[in-house]
Design a protein around this motif. Structure first.
Motif, mmCIF file in Angstrom:
data_model
loop_
_atom_site.group_PDB
_atom_site.id
_atom_site.type_symbol
_atom_site.label_atom_id
_atom_site.label_comp_id
_atom_site.label_asym_id
_atom_site.label_seq_id
_atom_site.Cartn_x
_atom_site.Cartn_y
_atom_site.Cartn_z
ATOM 1 N N LEU A 1 44.315 48.369 49.813
ATOM 2 C CA LEU A 1 43.377 48.163 48.713
ATOM 3 C C LEU A 1 43.059 46.677 48.556
ATOM 4 C CD1 LEU A 1 41.920 49.688 46.420
ATOM 5 C CD2 LEU A 1 43.973 49.369 45.041
ATOM 6 N N LEU A 2 44.088 45.841 48.634
ATOM 7 C CA LEU A 2 43.893 44.402 48.486
ATOM 8 C C LEU A 2 43.071 43.811 49.636
ATOM 9 C CD1 LEU A 2 47.459 43.459 47.260
ATOM 10 C CD2 LEU A 2 45.348 43.342 45.911
ATOM 11 N N ALA A 3 43.103 44.466 50.785
ATOM 12 C CA ALA A 3 42.353 43.979 51.948
ATOM 13 C C ALA A 3 40.953 44.585 52.050
ATOM 14 C CB ALA A 3 43.140 44.285 53.223
ATOM 15 N N ASN A 4 40.638 45.514 51.170
ATOM 16 C CA ASN A 4 39.336 46.179 51.217
ATOM 17 C C ASN A 4 38.229 45.233 50.758
ATOM 18 O OD1 ASN A 4 37.047 47.932 50.094
ATOM 19 N ND2 ASN A 4 38.319 49.417 51.190
ATOM 20 N N ARG A 5 37.078 45.351 51.380
ATOM 21 C CA ARG A 5 35.929 44.500 51.051
ATOM 22 C C ARG A 5 35.541 44.574 49.568
ATOM 23 N NH1 ARG A 5 32.171 41.243 51.881
ATOM 24 N NH2 ARG A 5 29.935 41.579 51.725
ATOM 25 N N ALA A 6 35.773 45.707 48.937
ATOM 26 C CA ALA A 6 35.455 45.835 47.510
ATOM 27 C C ALA A 6 36.279 44.863 46.663
ATOM 28 C CB ALA A 6 35.681 47.270 47.037
ATOM 29 N N VAL A 7 37.421 44.457 47.185
ATOM 30 C CA VAL A 7 38.284 43.490 46.499
ATOM 31 C C VAL A 7 38.103 42.093 47.073
ATOM 32 C CG1 VAL A 7 40.692 42.876 46.000
ATOM 33 C CG2 VAL A 7 39.962 45.268 45.846
ATOM 34 N N THR A 8 37.988 41.994 48.393
ATOM 35 C CA THR A 8 37.909 40.666 49.009
ATOM 36 C C THR A 8 36.574 39.968 48.742
ATOM 37 O OG1 THR A 8 37.197 41.568 51.148
ATOM 38 C CG2 THR A 8 39.583 41.225 50.818
ATOM 39 N N ALA A 9 35.487 40.722 48.639
ATOM 40 C CA ALA A 9 34.183 40.087 48.368
ATOM 41 C C ALA A 9 34.177 39.400 46.999
ATOM 42 C CB ALA A 9 33.048 41.101 48.492
ATOM 43 N N PRO A 10 34.593 40.083 45.921
ATOM 44 C CA PRO A 10 34.659 39.368 44.641
ATOM 45 C C PRO A 10 35.707 38.256 44.634
ATOM 46 C CG PRO A 10 34.990 41.739 44.301
ATOM 47 C CD PRO A 10 34.836 41.509 45.758
ATOM 48 N N SER A 11 36.744 38.424 45.447
ATOM 49 C CA SER A 11 37.764 37.385 45.556
ATOM 50 C C SER A 11 37.132 36.085 46.051
ATOM 51 C CB SER A 11 38.866 37.849 46.515
ATOM 52 O OG SER A 11 39.778 36.829 46.779
ATOM 53 N N THR A 12 36.301 36.196 47.074
ATOM 54 C CA THR A 12 35.608 35.030 47.610
ATOM 55 C C THR A 12 34.595 34.491 46.601
ATOM 56 O OG1 THR A 12 35.893 35.868 49.855
ATOM 57 C CG2 THR A 12 34.167 34.215 49.519
ATOM 58 N N LYS A 13 33.797 35.375 46.040
ATOM 59 C CA LYS A 13 32.751 34.972 45.102
ATOM 60 C C LYS A 13 33.321 34.233 43.888
ATOM 61 C CE LYS A 13 29.445 36.890 41.840
ATOM 62 N NZ LYS A 13 28.990 38.134 41.217
ATOM 63 N N HIS A 14 34.397 34.762 43.328
ATOM 64 C CA HIS A 14 34.969 34.187 42.100
ATOM 65 C C HIS A 14 36.051 33.145 42.376
ATOM 66 C CE1 HIS A 14 32.870 37.004 39.466
ATOM 67 N NE2 HIS A 14 33.201 37.974 40.296
ATOM 68 N N ARG A 15 36.337 32.943 43.669
ATOM 69 C CA ARG A 15 37.388 32.003 44.063
ATOM 70 C C ARG A 15 38.721 32.353 43.391
ATOM 71 N NH1 ARG A 15 33.791 26.489 43.934
ATOM 72 N NH2 ARG A 15 32.361 27.183 45.557
#
Length: 163
Positions: A98-112
């Motif tokens: 789940l933590l590696a899924n794009r649904a999580v990683t994309a906002p991770s990058t966007k929001h830093r």
């Protein structure tokens, strides 16, 4: 007083579970404990029966949050309906995919933010209190900083589709 006393898990039979619960209720009635909870309860019927038969309703349901249990969808809905706080544990450890899924990683990058922060923040929108057992000061600060940003409706919907 203790803020919350949690029964670690239901006993194999409801009679024994209720015996333990009654002892916990006595602690509340004596002012030693403010609220009661139960952990490792993955059976909706058992939770319903406990709620029906208890003098003091559970305030907390504390469960492992992972795919094997369907992320407790039905239990979480019942908790919301009955004003029981759903607390997730092993939220990060049990969900590396789940933590590696794009649904999580994309906002991770966007929001830093870290993927863990994204997941924890998402859970707060779902009325889930994620528990963390970290001893790392940095992780504690990151966990507390989840309220310093917002996830968009689109970001939340993407994560929701995974759960």
């Amino acid at each position: 007083y203790l803020d919350c006393l949690v029964l670690h898990s239901p006993f194999p039979d409801m009679s024994s579970t209720l015996t333990a619960w009654r002892a916990m209720e006595e602690s509340c009635e004596r002012g030693l404990v403010r609220q009661l909870g139960i952990s490792n309860c993955y059976d909706l019927q058992l939770l319903d029966q406990l709620c029906r038969e208890a003098r003091i309703q559970p305030s907390v349901l504390q469960n492992r949050f992972y795919d094997k249990t369907g992320y407790d969808r039905e239990l979480r809905a019942r908790c919301r309906a009955q004003n029981i706080v759903y607390q997730s544990f092993w939220t990060l450890t049990a969900n590396p995919n789940l933590l590696a899924n794009r649904a999580v990683t994309a906002p991770s990058t966007k929001h830093r933010r870290t993927p863990a922060q994204i997941l924890f923040r998402y859970l707060t929108y779902e009325h889930i209190v994620p528990l963390t057992g970290t001893q790392s000061a940095q992780h504690m600060q990151e966990d507390l900083a989840i309220f310093d940003f917002e996830l968009s409706v689109t970001e939340r919907a993407a994560i929701s589709s995974l759960l």
